[in-house]
Design a protein around this motif. Structure first.
Motif, PDB file in Angstrom:
ATOM      1  N   ASP A  92       0.302  -4.212   0.631  1.00  0.00           N
ATOM      2  CA  ASP A  92       0.120  -5.065  -0.527  1.00  0.00           C
ATOM      3  C   ASP A  92      -0.932  -4.451  -1.461  1.00  0.00           C
ATOM      4  N   TYR A  93      -1.992  -3.927  -0.891  1.00  0.00           N
ATOM      5  CA  TYR A  93      -3.093  -3.396  -1.697  1.00  0.00           C
ATOM      6  C   TYR A  93      -2.794  -2.031  -2.280  1.00  0.00           C
ATOM      7  N   PHE A  94      -2.213  -1.169  -1.454  1.00  0.00           N
ATOM      8  CA  PHE A  94      -2.085   0.225  -1.893  1.00  0.00           C
ATOM      9  C   PHE A  94      -0.647   0.598  -2.230  1.00  0.00           C
ATOM     10  N   GLY A  95       0.264  -0.347  -2.143  1.00  0.00           N
ATOM     11  CA  GLY A  95       1.653  -0.054  -2.459  1.00  0.00           C
ATOM     12  C   GLY A  95       2.380   0.599  -1.302  1.00  0.00           C
ATOM     13  N   VAL A  96       1.733   1.506  -0.632  1.00  0.00           N
ATOM     14  CA  VAL A  96       2.317   2.119   0.556  1.00  0.00           C
ATOM     15  C   VAL A  96       1.276   2.050   1.664  1.00  0.00           C
ATOM     16  N   CYS A  97       1.736   2.187   2.883  1.00  0.00           N
ATOM     17  CA  CYS A  97       0.792   2.224   3.980  1.00  0.00           C
ATOM     18  C   CYS A  97       0.931   3.584   4.645  1.00  0.00           C
ATOM     19  N   THR A  98       0.247   4.562   4.104  1.00  0.00           N
ATOM     20  CA  THR A  98       0.316   5.912   4.665  1.00  0.00           C
ATOM     21  C   THR A  98      -1.095   6.384   4.975  1.00  0.00           C
ATOM     22  N   ASN A 105      -8.519   5.227   0.116  1.00  0.00           N
ATOM     23  CA  ASN A 105      -9.163   3.947  -0.158  1.00  0.00           C
ATOM     24  C   ASN A 105     -10.007   3.494   1.022  1.00  0.00           C
ATOM     25  N   VAL A 106     -10.631   4.446   1.682  1.00  0.00           N
ATOM     26  CA  VAL A 106     -11.235   4.125   2.960  1.00  0.00           C
ATOM     27  C   VAL A 106     -12.274   3.013   2.858  1.00  0.00           C
ATOM     28  N   VAL A 107     -12.976   2.946   1.746  1.00  0.00           N
ATOM     29  CA  VAL A 107     -13.999   1.909   1.644  1.00  0.00           C
ATOM     30  C   VAL A 107     -13.358   0.530   1.499  1.00  0.00           C
ATOM     31  N   VAL A 108     -12.328   0.470   0.662  1.00  0.00           N
ATOM     32  CA  VAL A 108     -11.625  -0.810   0.516  1.00  0.00           C
ATOM     33  C   VAL A 108     -11.034  -1.222   1.873  1.00  0.00           C
ATOM     34  N   VAL A 109     -10.473  -0.252   2.575  1.00  0.00           N
ATOM     35  CA  VAL A 109      -9.900  -0.541   3.888  1.00  0.00           C
ATOM     36  C   VAL A 109     -10.972  -1.134   4.798  1.00  0.00           C
ATOM     37  N   TYR A 110     -12.119  -0.535   4.751  1.00  0.00           N
ATOM     38  CA  TYR A 110     -13.212  -1.012   5.595  1.00  0.00           C
ATOM     39  C   TYR A 110     -13.639  -2.418   5.201  1.00  0.00           C
ATOM     40  N   GLU A 111     -13.742  -2.632   3.912  1.00  0.00           N
ATOM     41  CA  GLU A 111     -14.120  -3.967   3.437  1.00  0.00           C
ATOM     42  C   GLU A 111     -13.075  -4.996   3.867  1.00  0.00           C
ATOM     43  N   LEU A 130      -7.706 -12.795   0.247  1.00  0.00           N
ATOM     44  CA  LEU A 130      -8.283 -11.456   0.293  1.00  0.00           C
ATOM     45  C   LEU A 130      -8.396 -10.874  -1.111  1.00  0.00           C
ATOM     46  N   LYS A 131      -7.375 -11.128  -1.924  1.00  0.00           N
ATOM     47  CA  LYS A 131      -7.395 -10.533  -3.263  1.00  0.00           C
ATOM     48  C   LYS A 131      -8.496 -11.130  -4.128  1.00  0.00           C
ATOM     49  N   GLU A 132      -8.876 -12.365  -3.805  1.00  0.00           N
ATOM     50  CA  GLU A 132      -9.993 -12.927  -4.546  1.00  0.00           C
ATOM     51  C   GLU A 132     -11.308 -12.329  -4.080  1.00  0.00           C
ATOM     52  N   LEU A 133     -11.367 -12.029  -2.779  1.00  0.00           N
ATOM     53  CA  LEU A 133     -12.597 -11.466  -2.233  1.00  0.00           C
ATOM     54  C   LEU A 133     -12.747 -10.001  -2.614  1.00  0.00           C
ATOM     55  N   ILE A 134     -11.671  -9.261  -2.454  1.00  0.00           N
ATOM     56  CA  ILE A 134     -11.697  -7.831  -2.731  1.00  0.00           C
ATOM     57  C   ILE A 134     -10.534  -7.519  -3.663  1.00  0.00           C
ATOM     58  N   LYS A 135     -10.861  -7.056  -4.839  1.00  0.00           N
ATOM     59  CA  LYS A 135      -9.799  -6.792  -5.813  1.00  0.00           C
ATOM     60  C   LYS A 135      -9.044  -5.543  -5.399  1.00  0.00           C
ATOM     61  N   PRO A 136      -7.727  -5.581  -5.500  1.00  0.00           N
ATOM     62  CA  PRO A 136      -6.971  -4.374  -5.154  1.00  0.00           C
ATOM     63  C   PRO A 136      -7.308  -3.275  -6.152  1.00  0.00           C
ATOM     64  N   PRO A 137      -7.349  -2.050  -5.687  1.00  0.00           N
ATOM     65  CA  PRO A 137      -7.685  -0.950  -6.599  1.00  0.00           C
ATOM     66  C   PRO A 137      -6.534  -0.707  -7.564  1.00  0.00           C
ATOM     67  N   THR A 138      -6.831  -0.612  -8.801  1.00  0.00           N
ATOM     68  CA  THR A 138      -5.823  -0.184  -9.775  1.00  0.00           C
ATOM     69  C   THR A 138      -6.497   0.872 -10.614  1.00  0.00           C
ATOM     70  N   LEU A 140      -6.603   1.123 -13.735  1.00  0.00           N
ATOM     71  CA  LEU A 140      -7.315   0.509 -14.847  1.00  0.00           C
ATOM     72  C   LEU A 140      -8.665  -0.027 -14.367  1.00  0.00           C
ATOM     73  N   ARG A 141      -8.625  -0.772 -13.229  1.00  0.00           N
ATOM     74  CA  ARG A 141      -9.858  -1.391 -12.781  1.00  0.00           C
ATOM     75  C   ARG A 141     -10.895  -0.332 -12.391  1.00  0.00           C
ATOM     76  N   THR A 142     -10.431   0.744 -11.769  1.00  0.00           N
ATOM     77  CA  THR A 142     -11.381   1.786 -11.395  1.00  0.00           C
ATOM     78  C   THR A 142     -12.074   2.321 -12.632  1.00  0.00           C
ATOM     79  N   MET A 143     -11.283   2.502 -13.687  1.00  0.00           N
ATOM     80  CA  MET A 143     -11.881   3.003 -14.919  1.00  0.00           C
ATOM     81  C   MET A 143     -12.862   2.005 -15.484  1.00  0.00           C
ATOM     82  N   VAL A 144     -12.438   0.754 -15.549  1.00  0.00           N
ATOM     83  CA  VAL A 144     -13.303  -0.287 -16.111  1.00  0.00           C
ATOM     84  C   VAL A 144     -14.593  -0.370 -15.311  1.00  0.00           C
TER      85      VAL A 144
END
Lengths: 418, 1003
Positions: A92-98, A105-111, A130-138, A140-144
């Motif tokens: 759900d977060y990363f689109g794929v699970c590989t 995304n190791v830090v997000v995974v850890y969180e 979970l998405k409210e607690l930890i925003k999925p990486p996008t 755009l968001r990384t840039m912002v």
């Protein structure tokens, strides 16, 4: 409860570990590797492995083993279900699970893992929360974030966490309000040599994609709810109402979710949408074998059978196959002995067939095993069980939502013995 | 073994090299320095990136503990993400840097007061994960506050923290009174808090088995059930598992809990479903079986279990292991669902094997054809393990479903024809079991088996084949040649095969003594002199002595009748099954072992038992009576699993027939001594092959002076000669514990049919025709005991004439003629009124029905039991003896109705000491119906009285020899238990009469 989690890739390396209690040395995974070595196929690793001090419970998803370590008596299904939830969340977060996605995304995974489990007890596993607690990486968001220095960790206590509807957050807003439901049925069947059905069952699901503003309360009713006698619901469904009126009444989660899954068992009559005529023979003393396969539709209520793919594991003694498909293409891998034939769509007027000869090792005796034929197919706009949605209503909100329902039937484990 | 261990060690080393070293290489110095500088940077953003890098290194197993002070310095921040990251780091490294970790305490205490509940919860959560003793004391105060926090999110997090703290320092938690606070949280208003409190308490309770932490009472149960509906799926699992430990007070409470738990069966989370199944399976025990709800519940259990099988393979596996338990306890739940267990060819192997196991458990006469067709299909698959198991499964079906045995055997023969080596071997192993279950039935296949003799290369298959040859040596013309061929490579065989070969040749010798002397000498010499294996050597000596001391006794012992193997090879023992049912869904249920046997964390787990059925009203005599009745039929005797079977077979060969029933009646004291010796001493000697035999026997090596025959070449084994010869030696006498002179050759007493009596008793089951009750036919004389003649029989009284009705079946290969019958003296002087009318010769496989009229004018001798009848049947082959028991109701004469006055007088006249009272249980007849039924069997009701809703029937019976029996039958409406009081001048008959009462009333 769950002590630690190790992620192991296909080549047998641990690429991530997470401990929720004291640290368990990763040497505990050696027992898992032993089992992995013993297993002939990657999927044959036993799900529960005992070690002197721990138990290892593993699932294999997307070619990654998720190995959980437990120390005390814990329901294994609890652990397995949780691991599945972890996989779903990653996807759900990363689109794929590989492995690559997890490493990136190791830090997000850890969180996420920290948020999902506390002291081995599941904490937040609903993707909404979970998405409210930890925003999925996008991107755009990384840039912002980089520019503004803001963070992808929510500052507020997720609203759903403690409400009566923990699966839905408050304050959802959409400009286009829409609710789509997909009725997807998979038919599992074993057909014997003579074409009669040994077992046939249907695994159905209704997946929903609901993007509605506010707190909508939906009801879904069926033309023939009596088909559904063995169902599993999403927690949002009001069970009492279903028991009494056979109506699905629920406040939907936001976004994609599985509303219910059901099972139509072999006791009811299950329609078989395709038939196979086959003749695979080897003669004693001859180095040639005959292969003859014809497919045809039946009981499809006039709908086309599409994306048909036939595969079969031919006996080990077969050296090569020289076949002639009336449509589509076929491949035969002389190493794995896997024959697959991409048929495409079945035209009832001109039935697809695959005919020809197989060559055997010279002088080899006639193979004992009979190859099983695996068939995959899709039929659009039809649920093979006959399930039909009657109507969908919305209460609690004023706007008019856009509604849609799609049906599809697929082959699950559809096997024909020869 | 050693080699294997070495290999394992190597693997382990290899394994650790592969995993550990690769990641635990220390990070390059420069990298740490760089990070250190970044962490101390002024820029927030840079700091955060640095902490992220540190965390990333940590997750892949790099050692970044050197950065501890720098990372902790970043903790004082308003940035939630940064805080979380630092907390992550702290949890990982605090243990290795306890002194530094103290620096963090202040921040935790401060964060626990933060206005944002998310931060309070985060702090309390992290605190518990810092496993440093020094710190924990400082954390008690903040934790206490959080447990009473106004925000439920904080409370539920704090509840878990108590469990964490308990894990670190249990004493501290108890001293601080946290456990009581936790118990209070069970009554919290928020369901999530309740669920977490339950989870925490359950975990703590695991290490305190007797602390009674989860004191469940109806009030708490009610709170849990309320919370169950509203909490998350994981919370539901905790609560359901906790509920399963509760024992309801009565069936009504049980039902109400079941009703509230049932909706969980439709949950999407399979763990919730299985936990709910556990609660239902347990509480169902308490529900009366006649309740409508009970049936509804049974029906509701099947669909969710079936659904579990459509999930991912890992889930399927756990589900299947549990279903395996469930079908053993309540086969009725899934009896119609056989097809979902059919194997798909691409199922993982562990799923396939489990499905196969369950298929056999569900196999019954109704579905056996389908099952066999499937199994045959599986036997042609590619996976060798699976194919073997499928072949075994066919054998197990044959043993389980008697009607299918023939079809199974022919399926196995088909498979043998495929000549696939491992299939053939496996088939032979199972055919051996089939022979043991149905002796003298399928021997015609032996020829086919013998054809494959050369292809057998696995010890188990070889041993099985040898067993078959030895057991049926008299039917196999060239048995000696076959066994001799095995003997050539005797020393290369595995122990299993050697032992079996030894026994088989001894059997052969006992059956065909004249032609096989040389062979037996050869094998005994190989076993005793050329073998280093103590088991083999000792067995060789035992046979040697047995043969030389008393060949007749040897025959009795070695060729003793073996008990039939029973239908299920690996049913779980009932008490263990009960315990496992209480643990459905747990690891215990996956391993089919009680948790105490393997879970390290659970010290001294209490053994859980299923609650007994409350039933209706006063039938609660023993709590287990109900649950035992819950299993559809009495659990069959457990026999060891396939692997042990051979050892067992060997063992049995040496066990005297006392294993099947009482020893022959006519054994002399000496004989008993010898048997005891064999039964006890030898049994333990032979029982466990790995166990060293007792010393006294071991010292009897050929060199020992005790043995008269110590010549390296074995002596001549001519039975008569050696019997006397060796028997006279004092050494032998000492060996058998009694002077050999006293060894009488009285072994030719009729073979006991002790086991048959039981059979007969069991037989009293099914319906009866009009008139006097007649039990269904039972096997009186099995074919294997009577050289192929099988007698089924029963007694009936028809129109005042006692008849013995028999079915004679010829299961031998030759024609039988010249039948005659004779009775021994018996208690009521029963004797045939005419000759046995078998006019035509009985050809093989033919059956004939005979009715033999009896009268009661024969010689009288009191038997024990009273209604025992010893019968001799003769035909052209031999004379056979058996004994049977007749229902005493055959002897009730039709003019047994006493005058009322006479009855009263007689009743008073008979001393009270002669009165015996019996209970007849579970009889659902009204008093009138009972009276009518009894009258049909000449038990006459003379008067009826009703006192306080209780009907008292006064009845009289007259036996053929003029004995009167008076009875008072008390029947209370609604109570299925009758009381019958019998008065008779000859009180010995009372027991038999009561049995007849019971038999008549229940049929």
């Amino acid at each position: 409860m769950i002590h630690s989690l190790f992620l192991v890739n296909a080549s047998g390396d641990i690429f991530l570990e997470k401990h929720w209690k004291s640290v368990v040395s990763r040497s505990v995974c050696d027992y898992f590797f032993e089992a992995l070595e013993r297993a002939t196929e990657p999927e044959n690793v036993p799900p529960v492995i005992p070690t002197p001090h721990h138990y290892l419970i593993s699932v294999l998803r997307h070619r990654i083993y998720f190995v959980a370590v437990i120390q005390s008596e814990v329901p294994p299904l609890f652990v397995i279900e949780f691991l599945h939830r972890v996989v779903d969340t990653f996807q759900d977060y990363f689109g794929v699970c590989t492995e690559a996605a997890i490493k990136d995304n190791v830090v997000v995974v850890y969180e996420l893992l920290e948020e999902m489990l506390d002291n081995g007890f599941p904490l937040a596993t609903e993707s909404n929360i979970l998405k409210e607690l930890i925003k999925p990486p996008t991107i755009l968001r990384t840039m912002v974030n980089t520019i503004t220095g803001s963070t992808n960790v929510g500052e507020q206590l997720p609203t759903g966490q403690l409400s009566v509807v923990p699966w839905r957050r408050t304050g959802v807003k959409y400009t286009n309000n829409e609710a789509y439901f997909d009725v997807v049925e998979e038919i599992d069947a074993i057909i014997d040599k003579s074409g009669s059905t040994i077992t046939a069952e249907i695994q159905g699901v209704i997946d929903a994609c609901v993007k509605l503003t506010g707190m909508p309360d939906l009801t879904l009713s069926f033309m023939n709810p009596r088909l559904l006698d063995d169902v599993s619901f999403h927690p949002c469904v009001r069970f009492k109402r279903w028991e009494a009126e056979r109506i699905l009444s629920f406040i939907p989660p936001d976004g994609n979710f599985r509303l219910l899954s059901y099972h139509v068992s072999s006791q009811n009559l299950v329609a078989i949408p395709v038939y196979v005529k086959h003749n695979i023979t080897f003669r004693e003393g001859s180095s040639q074998g005959r292969f003859d396969l014809t497919l045809g539709p039946k009981q499809t209520m006039g709908k086309a059978v599409e994306s048909v793919l036939v595969s079969s594991q031919l006996p080990r003694g077969v050296l090569n196959a020289n076949l002639n498909p009336s449509q589509g293409t076929y491949t035969f891998d002389p190493v794995t002995k896997l024959l697959s034939w991409d048929v495409g769509k079945i035209n009832p007027q001109k039935l697809p067939s695959l005919k020809g000869t197989m060559s055997l090792q010279a002088g080899a005796s006639k193979p004992d095993e009979n190859p099983t034929i695996n068939i995959q197919f899709k039929i659009q706009q039809m649920a093979i069980s006959g399930l039909k949605v009657n109507r969908l209503d919305m209460y609690g909100e004023k706007y008019k939502p856009f509604k849609g329902i799609k049906y599809m039937t697929k082959a699950g484990k559809f096997q024909v013995r020869t | 073994m050693q080699e294997w261990a070495n290999q394992l060690c190597e693997n382990r080393q290899f394994g650790s090299k592969m995993t550990d070293s690769k990641y635990f290489t220390t990070t390059k110095k420069g990298e740490i320095f760089e990070l250190k500088a970044e962490l101390n940077s002024d820029k927030k953003e840079k700091k955060k990136e640095a902490v992220k890098k540190v965390i990333a290194s940590m997750t892949v197993g790099k050692d970044v503990s050197a950065l501890f002070p720098d990372v902790v310095n970043c903790m004082q921040t308003d940035n939630l993400e940064l805080k979380k990251l630092v907390y992550l780091y702290l949890m990982n490294y605090a243990k290795s840097q306890p002194d530094m970790a103290i620096m963090a305490v202040n921040t935790f205490v401060k964060d626990c007061e933060d206005p944002n509940p998310l931060i309070r919860a985060l702090a309390v959560r992290t605190m518990g994960c810092i496993r440093v003793d020094k710190i924990t004391e400082y954390l008690c105060e903040p934790l206490r506050k959080c447990l009473k926090d106004e925000d439920p999110y904080v409370r539920k997090t704090a509840a878990v923290c108590v469990a964490k703290l308990h894990d670190i320092n249990a004493q501290l938690v108890e001293d601080q009174g946290f456990l009581d606070t936790l118990k209070d949280l069970i009554s919290d208003s928020n369901p999530m808090v309740v669920a977490n409190a339950v989870a925490a308490l359950s975990e703590i309770a695991e290490s305190h088995p007797n602390s009674n932490l989860l004191d469940l009472n109806p009030q708490t149960i009610n709170k849990l059930l309320t919370a169950l509906n509203e909490c998350t799926e994981w919370g539901q699992i905790f609560i359901l598992d906790c509920l399963a430990n509760y024992t309801p007070r009565d069936d009504r409470e049980s039902q109400s809990i079941c009703e509230r738990v049932t909706p969980r069966l439709s949950h999407a989370n399979s763990a919730v479903v299985l936990s709910a199944v556990k609660v239902l399976m347990k509480f169902m025990e308490m529900l009366p079986k006649d309740l409508d709800y009970y049936g509804t519940l049974l029906k509701k259990l099947a669909p969710p279990l079936v659904t579990l099988l459509s999930a991912e393979p890992e889930l399927q596996y756990v589900a299947l292991r549990n279903i395996n338990l469930i079908v053993q306890r309540r086969p009725e739940i899934l009896k119609h669902e056989m097809k979902v267990f059919f194997v798909k060819y691409n199922d993982p192997i562990y799923v396939k094997l489990e499905k196969l196991d369950i298929m056999i458990r569900l196999a019954s006469q109704a579905n056996i054809a389908q099952v066999l067709a499937e199994l045959k299909e599986y036997a042609t698959e590619v996976d060798v393990d699976f194919v073997r198991k499928a072949v075994r499964a066919i054998g197990r079906c044959a043993i389980k479903v008697e009607q299918s045995a023939e079809r199974c055997v022919s399926t196995l023969l088909d498979l043998i024809q495929t000549k696939v080596n491992y299939v053939v071997q496996e088939a032979i192993v199972v055919i051996k079991d089939i022979f043991r279950k149905y002796p003298n039935k399928y021997e015609s296949v032996i020829a086919t088996l013998c054809e494959n003799l050369d292809s057998l290369d696995e010890p188990e298959a070889r041993a099985a084949m040898i067993w078959i040859v030895g057991e049926y040596a008299e039917r196999i013309d060239n048995a000696d040649e076959l066994l001799e061929s095995f003997l050539e490579g005797f020393h290369d065989e595995s122990t299993q095969v050697q032992l079996q070969l030894l026994t088989a040749i001894v059997k052969l010798f006992l059956k065909k003594p004249t032609e096989t002397q040389e062979l037996v000498q050869q094998v005994l010499s190989l076993a005793t002199q050329d073998s280093d294996n103590p088991d083999l050597r000792d067995r060789g000596y035992i046979y040697w002595r047995l043969l030389s001391t008393d060949p007749v006794a040897a025959k009795e012992v070695v060729l003793a009748e073996k008990p039939l193997i029973s239908e299920e090879t690996d049913l779980i023992e009932p008490t263990l099954l009960e315990e496992l049912i209480c643990h459905i869904g747990t690891l215990a249920s996956v391993y089919h072992k009680p948790p105490s046997a393997f879970v390290e964390g659970s010290r001294g787990v209490q053994h859980k038992r299923l609650p007994g059925s409350a039933g209706s009203g006063e039938s609660v005599e023993s709590p287990d009576a109900g649950s035992a009745a819950g299993v559809s039929d009495a659990p069959p005797a457990v026999i060891p699993s396939q692997g042990d079977l051979l050892g067992d077979l060997l063992n049995l060969d040496l066990t005297p027939p006392s294993a099947t029933g009482p020893p022959p009646a006519a054994t002399s004291g000496m004989q008993m001594g010898a048997m005891d010796l064999l039964g006890g001493g030898l049994d333990s000697l032979m029982g466990d092959e790995s166990e060293p035999p007792p010393i006294p026997l071991r010292t009897d090596t050929p060199q020992s002076p005790q043995l008269p025959h110590q010549s390296p070449s074995p002596p001549d084994y001519s039975p008569t000669e050696l019997g006397g010869d060796l028997g006279g030696s004092p050494a032998m006498g000492a060996g058998f514990g009694a002077p050999p002179a006293a060894m009488p050759a009285s072994f030719n007493a009729p073979v006991s049919s002790g086991g048959l009596d039981d059979l007969f008793d069991l037989g009293g089951g099914v319906g009866m025709p009009m008139g006097a009750y007649s039990p269904p036919k039972a096997i009186w004389l099995p074919a294997m005991k009577a050289k192929g003649l099988e007698i089924l029989g029963t007694f009936a009284r028809r129109a005042g004439v006692i008849q013995m009705e028999m079915t004679l079946t010829n299961k031998a290969m030759s024609v039988m003629t010249d039948f005659a019958i004779q009775f021994n003296k018996n208690s009521f002087g029963l004797t045939p009124a005419g000759p046995l009318q078998v006019l035509t010769p009985l050809s093989p496989n033919q059956s004939i029905e005979v009715a033999l009229p009896l009268n009661t004018v024969g010689p009288v001798m009191k038997m024990d039991p009273l209604n025992n009848l010893q019968v001799a049947v003769k035909n052209n082959i031999d004379v056979f003896y058996f004994s049977c028991q007749y229902p005493i109701s055959m002897l009730f004469v039709e003019d047994g109705k006493m005058e009322r006055q006479v009855f009263l007088a007689t009743w008073k006249d008979i001393p009270n000491d002669n009165e015996t009272q019996f209970q007849i249980k579970d009889c659902h007849l009204s008093s009138d119906a009972a009276s009518n039924k009894l009258q049909g069997s000449s038990i006459f009701t003379i008067a009826k009285r009703t006192v306080d809703g209780q009907d008292m029937l006064y009845q009289s019976i007259k036996l053929t020899n003029g004995i009167w029996v008076l009875a008072e039958l008390r029947v209370q409406a609604g109570n299925p238990n009758y009381t019958v009081s019998l008065k008779c001048r000859a009180p010995e008959v009372s027991q038999c009469v009561f049995q007849s009462y019971e038999a008549v009333l229940k049929n």
